[in-house]
Structure formats: structure tokens, C-alpha cells
Design an enzyme around this catalytic site. Structure first.
Site, PDB file in Angstrom:
ATOM      1  N   ASP A  50      -2.300 -23.904  19.802  1.00 41.00           N
ATOM      2  CA  ASP A  50      -2.769 -25.160  19.220  1.00 41.00           C
ATOM      3  C   ASP A  50      -3.918 -24.891  18.256  1.00 41.00           C
ATOM      4  O   ASP A  50      -5.042 -24.615  18.668  1.00 41.00           O
ATOM      5  CB  ASP A  50      -3.237 -26.123  20.322  1.00 41.00           C
ATOM      6  CG  ASP A  50      -3.608 -27.464  19.716  1.00 41.00           C
ATOM      7  OD1 ASP A  50      -2.684 -28.256  19.458  1.00 41.00           O
ATOM      8  OD2 ASP A  50      -4.805 -27.703  19.465  1.00 41.00           O
ATOM      9  N   TYR A  55     -10.137 -25.795  12.336  1.00 37.15           N
ATOM     10  CA  TYR A  55     -10.657 -24.686  13.156  1.00 37.15           C
ATOM     11  C   TYR A  55     -10.934 -23.425  12.318  1.00 37.15           C
ATOM     12  O   TYR A  55     -11.507 -22.468  12.811  1.00 37.15           O
ATOM     13  CB  TYR A  55      -9.684 -24.344  14.301  1.00 37.15           C
ATOM     14  CG  TYR A  55      -9.331 -25.490  15.227  1.00 37.15           C
ATOM     15  CD1 TYR A  55     -10.062 -26.673  15.218  1.00 37.15           C
ATOM     16  CD2 TYR A  55      -8.268 -25.400  16.113  1.00 37.15           C
ATOM     17  CE1 TYR A  55      -9.727 -27.738  16.059  1.00 37.15           C
ATOM     18  CE2 TYR A  55      -7.938 -26.451  16.959  1.00 37.15           C
ATOM     19  CZ  TYR A  55      -8.672 -27.619  16.921  1.00 37.15           C
ATOM     20  OH  TYR A  55      -8.326 -28.659  17.748  1.00 37.15           O
ATOM     21  N   LYS A  86      -2.998 -29.129  12.342  1.00 35.28           N
ATOM     22  CA  LYS A  86      -3.376 -30.548  12.202  1.00 35.28           C
ATOM     23  C   LYS A  86      -4.036 -30.799  10.850  1.00 35.28           C
ATOM     24  O   LYS A  86      -4.764 -29.928  10.352  1.00 35.28           O
ATOM     25  CB  LYS A  86      -4.375 -30.951  13.299  1.00 35.28           C
ATOM     26  CG  LYS A  86      -3.973 -30.550  14.705  1.00 35.28           C
ATOM     27  CD  LYS A  86      -4.949 -31.038  15.767  1.00 35.28           C
ATOM     28  CE  LYS A  86      -4.677 -30.379  17.106  1.00 35.28           C
ATOM     29  NZ  LYS A  86      -5.309 -29.067  17.294  1.00 35.28           N
ATOM     30  N   HIS A 118      -5.062 -35.257  12.604  1.00 38.40           N
ATOM     31  CA  HIS A 118      -6.087 -34.886  13.584  1.00 38.40           C
ATOM     32  C   HIS A 118      -6.808 -36.107  14.174  1.00 38.40           C
ATOM     33  O   HIS A 118      -7.193 -36.098  15.349  1.00 38.40           O
ATOM     34  CB  HIS A 118      -7.110 -33.943  12.932  1.00 38.40           C
ATOM     35  CG  HIS A 118      -7.731 -32.978  13.887  1.00 38.40           C
ATOM     36  ND1 HIS A 118      -7.941 -31.658  13.593  1.00 38.40           N
ATOM     37  CD2 HIS A 118      -8.194 -33.134  15.150  1.00 38.40           C
ATOM     38  CE1 HIS A 118      -8.505 -31.046  14.632  1.00 38.40           C
ATOM     39  NE2 HIS A 118      -8.668 -31.927  15.585  1.00 38.40           N
ATOM     40  N   SER A 149      -3.033 -37.425  16.649  1.00 40.65           N
ATOM     41  CA  SER A 149      -4.041 -36.999  17.612  1.00 40.65           C
ATOM     42  C   SER A 149      -5.202 -37.987  17.572  1.00 40.65           C
ATOM     43  O   SER A 149      -5.583 -38.449  16.488  1.00 40.65           O
ATOM     44  CB  SER A 149      -4.525 -35.592  17.253  1.00 40.65           C
ATOM     45  OG  SER A 149      -5.555 -35.203  18.123  1.00 40.65           O
ATOM     46  N   GLN A 172      -1.973 -36.361  20.817  1.00 39.18           N
ATOM     47  CA  GLN A 172      -2.878 -35.400  21.478  1.00 39.18           C
ATOM     48  C   GLN A 172      -4.245 -36.061  21.643  1.00 39.18           C
ATOM     49  O   GLN A 172      -4.886 -36.407  20.641  1.00 39.18           O
ATOM     50  CB  GLN A 172      -3.001 -34.113  20.652  1.00 39.18           C
ATOM     51  CG  GLN A 172      -3.866 -33.077  21.338  1.00 39.18           C
ATOM     52  CD  GLN A 172      -4.101 -31.811  20.514  1.00 39.18           C
ATOM     53  OE1 GLN A 172      -5.219 -31.555  20.075  1.00 39.18           O
ATOM     54  NE2 GLN A 172      -3.080 -31.015  20.295  1.00 39.18           N
TER      55      GLN A 172
HETATM   56  N1  LIG Z   1      -7.254 -32.983  18.698  1.00 38.60           N
HETATM   57  C1  LIG Z   1      -8.546 -32.879  18.927  1.00 38.60           C
HETATM   58  O1  LIG Z   1      -9.359 -33.675  18.472  1.00 38.60           O
HETATM   59  C2  LIG Z   1      -9.050 -31.750  19.771  1.00 38.60           C
HETATM   60  C3  LIG Z   1     -10.374 -31.733  20.207  1.00 38.60           C
HETATM   61  C4  LIG Z   1     -10.799 -30.673  21.003  1.00 38.60           C
HETATM   62  C5  LIG Z   1      -9.917 -29.682  21.349  1.00 38.60           C
HETATM   63  N2  LIG Z   1      -8.618 -29.708  20.893  1.00 38.60           N
HETATM   64  C6  LIG Z   1      -7.664 -28.652  21.257  1.00 38.60           C
HETATM   65  O2  LIG Z   1      -7.599 -28.567  22.679  1.00 38.60           O
HETATM   66  C7  LIG Z   1      -7.935 -27.238  23.093  1.00 38.60           C
HETATM   67  C8  LIG Z   1      -8.623 -27.251  24.436  1.00 38.60           C
HETATM   68  O3  LIG Z   1      -9.768 -28.065  24.409  1.00 38.60           O
HETATM   69  P1  LIG Z   1     -11.240 -27.472  24.347  1.00 38.60           P
HETATM   70  O4  LIG Z   1     -11.213 -26.103  23.789  1.00 38.60           O
HETATM   71  O5  LIG Z   1     -12.088 -28.454  23.640  1.00 38.60           O
HETATM   72  O6  LIG Z   1     -11.724 -27.481  25.843  1.00 38.60           O
HETATM   73  P2  LIG Z   1     -11.151 -26.969  27.277  1.00 38.60           P
HETATM   74  O7  LIG Z   1      -9.912 -26.176  27.091  1.00 38.60           O
HETATM   75  O8  LIG Z   1     -11.152 -28.149  28.164  1.00 38.60           O
HETATM   76  O9  LIG Z   1     -12.333 -26.059  27.789  1.00 38.60           O
HETATM   77  C9  LIG Z   1     -12.702 -24.875  27.168  1.00 38.60           C
HETATM   78  C10 LIG Z   1     -13.973 -24.370  27.861  1.00 38.60           C
HETATM   79  O10 LIG Z   1     -13.666 -23.977  29.202  1.00 38.60           O
HETATM   80  C11 LIG Z   1     -14.000 -22.597  29.407  1.00 38.60           C
HETATM   81  N3  LIG Z   1     -12.954 -22.021  30.268  1.00 38.60           N
HETATM   82  C12 LIG Z   1     -11.700 -21.644  29.928  1.00 38.60           C
HETATM   83  N4  LIG Z   1     -11.022 -21.206  30.995  1.00 38.60           N
HETATM   84  C13 LIG Z   1     -11.862 -21.273  32.041  1.00 38.60           C
HETATM   85  C14 LIG Z   1     -11.738 -20.950  33.406  1.00 38.60           C
HETATM   86  N5  LIG Z   1     -10.600 -20.474  33.904  1.00 38.60           N
HETATM   87  N6  LIG Z   1     -12.817 -21.139  34.224  1.00 38.60           N
HETATM   88  C15 LIG Z   1     -13.977 -21.643  33.740  1.00 38.60           C
HETATM   89  N7  LIG Z   1     -14.141 -21.984  32.435  1.00 38.60           N
HETATM   90  C16 LIG Z   1     -13.100 -21.808  31.592  1.00 38.60           C
HETATM   91  C17 LIG Z   1     -14.005 -21.995  28.020  1.00 38.60           C
HETATM   92  O11 LIG Z   1     -14.898 -20.904  27.955  1.00 38.60           O
HETATM   93  P3  LIG Z   1     -14.408 -19.436  27.445  1.00 38.60           P
HETATM   94  O12 LIG Z   1     -13.696 -19.632  26.141  1.00 38.60           O
HETATM   95  O13 LIG Z   1     -15.700 -18.703  27.312  1.00 38.60           O
HETATM   96  O14 LIG Z   1     -13.527 -18.888  28.513  1.00 38.60           O
HETATM   97  C18 LIG Z   1     -14.556 -23.156  27.180  1.00 38.60           C
HETATM   98  O15 LIG Z   1     -15.951 -23.236  27.296  1.00 38.60           O
HETATM   99  C19 LIG Z   1      -8.815 -26.740  21.936  1.00 38.60           C
HETATM  100  O16 LIG Z   1      -8.994 -25.351  21.933  1.00 38.60           O
HETATM  101  C20 LIG Z   1      -8.046 -27.269  20.759  1.00 38.60           C
HETATM  102  O17 LIG Z   1      -6.894 -26.478  20.495  1.00 38.60           O
HETATM  103  C21 LIG Z   1      -8.187 -30.728  20.124  1.00 38.60           C
END
Ligand SMILES: NC(=O)c1ccc[n+]([C@@H]2O[C@H](COP(=O)([O-])OP(=O)(O)OC[C@H]3O[C@@H](n4cnc5c(N)ncnc54)[C@H](OP(=O)(O)O)[C@@H]3O)[C@@H](O)[C@H]2O)c1
Length: 286
Positions: A50, A55, A86, A118, A149, A172
């Protein structure tokens, strides 16, 4: 069927295309982190990535995927990979068309499996113009599936009211036990719009929550695994992000336990409308 879920499980979208149920989010990774994470994820069995124009790592994701596919002995083909990007901003038809071209140019994967608007920011006319550009790129074979999204019900209704040639197949949004968005989930389900959750790990903000810790203990897993399992059992497509090899593997290792009905109820009771990043859905001015 929850009990049959595995890492290779895919969900059929309303346009007939299949999306892997679990993918790697690559938000907030620099290029070196991105290349490493994508490669580790491919090794661990992930096939869905994703990404987004916003990004600034589309090139790195594409490079890592292409290099992996070119490895001697690699049995995977481009068609085995599901690449998402996106559109950063709604700035009109030509701007969206040019963003799509730039994303294709950056990733060098030939086409994009799923392309999302997005966010709804930009106003009604710009949103609809973006969608027209996206439809045209889909008709040209550059985008396979198209969606949105951070769209609230009002934004989806606005789009559907125009009787678009292609309806959005996915929305999303931030969805996790602390942000349930029950009404939006119900509305999307009624309209055959699949739900994909960003921030499935609550962006790390609730790993110490007692309910999560108790459920993790009960199932001999980690709080992160409980959260990912929750998203899968809600029938969401889920895209946890990590830059760590161990966590990338841990986050995909969620197919040998299942949360029972009571566990799911406990998690569903935790809703607190927790905003972890941005919230265009809750912004009434959009
Ligand atoms: N459409 C939108 O507006 C939007 C907004 C935000 C995100 N997204 C997408 O959604 C994806 C996921 O969301 P997100 O990155 O915001 O947050 P997330 O996946 O909920 O959380 C990521 C955080 O959790 C930590 N983490 C990962 N695995 C872990 C584990 N097993 N144990 C403990 N901590 C852990 C990561 O640290 P480390 O990396 O240091 O492991 C990072 O700090 C994004 O990467 C992006 O592709 C989309």
C-alpha cells in the site's frame, strides 16, 4: 470464512478483481527502509503493498518488487503482486491524469492494481474531475481497480449520484477497535464497497491497553497480532506497516489462531473515536 483465512487469502472486489487480504503499508519509510521492508515482506509471503504519491517512495517500492521478481529462481510474476497507489490532491482532471502518469513512471510496474483518491479534500467539482481522470485511466488499462480513501458517506453519495461509469470498489479509512466508524462501515457494506483499514495497529498508540494485553495473553500472541486478526475477522483488508523484519513477519503470522465472538465484542466495545493521524471524514467543512 475466518477459519480458512491464510496469508494468501484474497477478497473479491465488486469489479471482479481480487485483493490480498493482508498487505504491507509503506507510509513514513525512507527509500532504504522501503526497499528492505518490501523485500522482507515478499520473503514472508506478503503480495500486497500500500503506497501513495504522498509517501514519496513509489520508486523504491517498485524497484524492490522488480528486483525481487528478477531474482534467479523466483517463481513470482508481476500478476502475483498487488500494488496500490493514491492520488495526493484533487486539483482537476489534468492534474489527476498527470499524477497517475507520474505514479506509473515511478513504480515501473506497468499498471497499478488499485488506485485511490487519497482524501475528499479539494471540493466537489475537483473530486468529481479526479474521478473522471481515474475512470479514463482504468479504461486505458493503467489502473485495474479504483476506489477512495477517507471518504465519508456524503462523499460517496455525491460520487454515486453522478452515476459514474466505474463505482469505487473500496474505501480505505482508519478502522480499528478504537475507531469503529459503525455507520460508514454499514453504508459501505450495503453498497458493496469493500473496507480497507489504515492504521490497523492504531499507529502503535494502544499496544498497552489492558483488553489488548489480556486477549494477547489468552491466545499466546502479541497485541499487534490481536489487532490484525480483529481487522481480518471484521472482513477488512488490512495493511499494517513496519520497518522491522521481525515485526513484518509477526504481523503476517496471524493465521493459526482466531478471536471468538466474545473477544470480538470486547474489542468492538473499545470505540472512542480515536484520531491517530488525520480525519477528513470527521471534518464537516470537507
Ligand atoms: N489513506 C490514508 O489516509 C492513510 C493514512 C495512514 C496510513 N495509511 C496506510 O496504512 C498503512 C498502515 O497505517 P500506519 O502506518 O499509519 O499505522 P499502523 O500500521 O497502524 O502502525 C504502524 C506503527 O506500528 C508499529 N508496529 C508495526 N508492527 C508492530 C508490532 N508487531 N508490534 C508493535 N508495534 C508495531 C510501527 O513501528 P515500526 O515501523 O518501527 O515497526 C509503526 O510505528 C500505512 O503504512 C499506509 O500504507 C493510509
Amino acid at each position: 470464512m475466518t477459519s480458512n483465512l491464510r496469508l494468501g487469502s484474497r477478497l473479491r472486489l465488486s469489479d471482479g478483481n481480487l485483493i490480498p487480504r493482508l498487505g504491507l503499508g509503506v507510509y513514513e519509510m525512507d527509500d532504504a527502509e522501503t526497499r528492505r521492508a518490501v523485500t522482507w515482506a515478499l520473503d514472508a509471503g506478503y503480495r500486497h503493498f500500500d503506497c501513495a504519491e504522498w509517501y514519496y517512495n513509489e520508486r523504491a517500492v517498485g524497484e524492490a518488487i522488480r528486483q525481487y521478481l528478477q531474482r534467479p529462481g523466483c517463481q513470482l510474476e508481476r500478476a502475483d503482486i498487488f500494488y496500490v497507489s493514491k492520488l495526493q490532491s484533487n486539483r482537476g482532471y489534468q492534474s489527476a491524469k498527470s499524477s497517475i502518469q507520474q505514479s506509473l513512471q515511478a513504480c515501473q510496474l506497468g499498471y497499478i492494481d488499485l488506485y485511490l483518491v487519497h482524501s475528499p479534500y479539494g471540493g466537489r467539482q475537483r473530486r468529481l474531475e479526479s474521478w473522471k481522470a481515474i475512470e479514463d485511466a482504468k479504461d486505458a488499462g493503467l489502473l485495474k481497480s479504483v476506489g477512495v480513501s477517507n471518504y465519508g458517506q456524503r462523499h460517496i453519495e455525491e460520487l454515486l449520484a453522478t452515476c459514474p461509469k466505474h463505482e469505487p470498489v473500496i474505501n480505505q479509512c482508519d478502522l480499528h477497535p478504537f475507531m469503529a466508524r459503525a455507520d460508514l462501515v454499514e453504508y459501505c457494506r450495503k453498497n458493496e464497497i469493500a473496507l480497507e483499514c489504515w492504521g490497523p495497529l492504531v499507529r502503535g498508540e494502544r499496544m498497552d491497553h489492558p483488553t489488548l494485553k489480556n486477549l494477547a495473553k489468552k491466545h499466546s500472541v502479541t497485541p499487534a497480532q490481536v489487532l490484525i486478526r480483529f481487522s481480518l475477522q471484521r472482513d477488512y483488508v488490512t495493511i499494517p506497516k513496519s520497518v522491522s523484519k521481525d515485526r513484518i513477519e509477526e504481523n503476517a503470522n496471524v493465521f493459526d489462531f482466531a478471536l471468538d465472538e466474545k473477544d470480538m465484542e470486547r474489542l468492538l466495545s473499545l470505540d472512542e473515536y480515536l484520531v491517530t493521524d488525520w480525519d477528513p471524514i470527521g471534518d464537516d467543512s470537507v
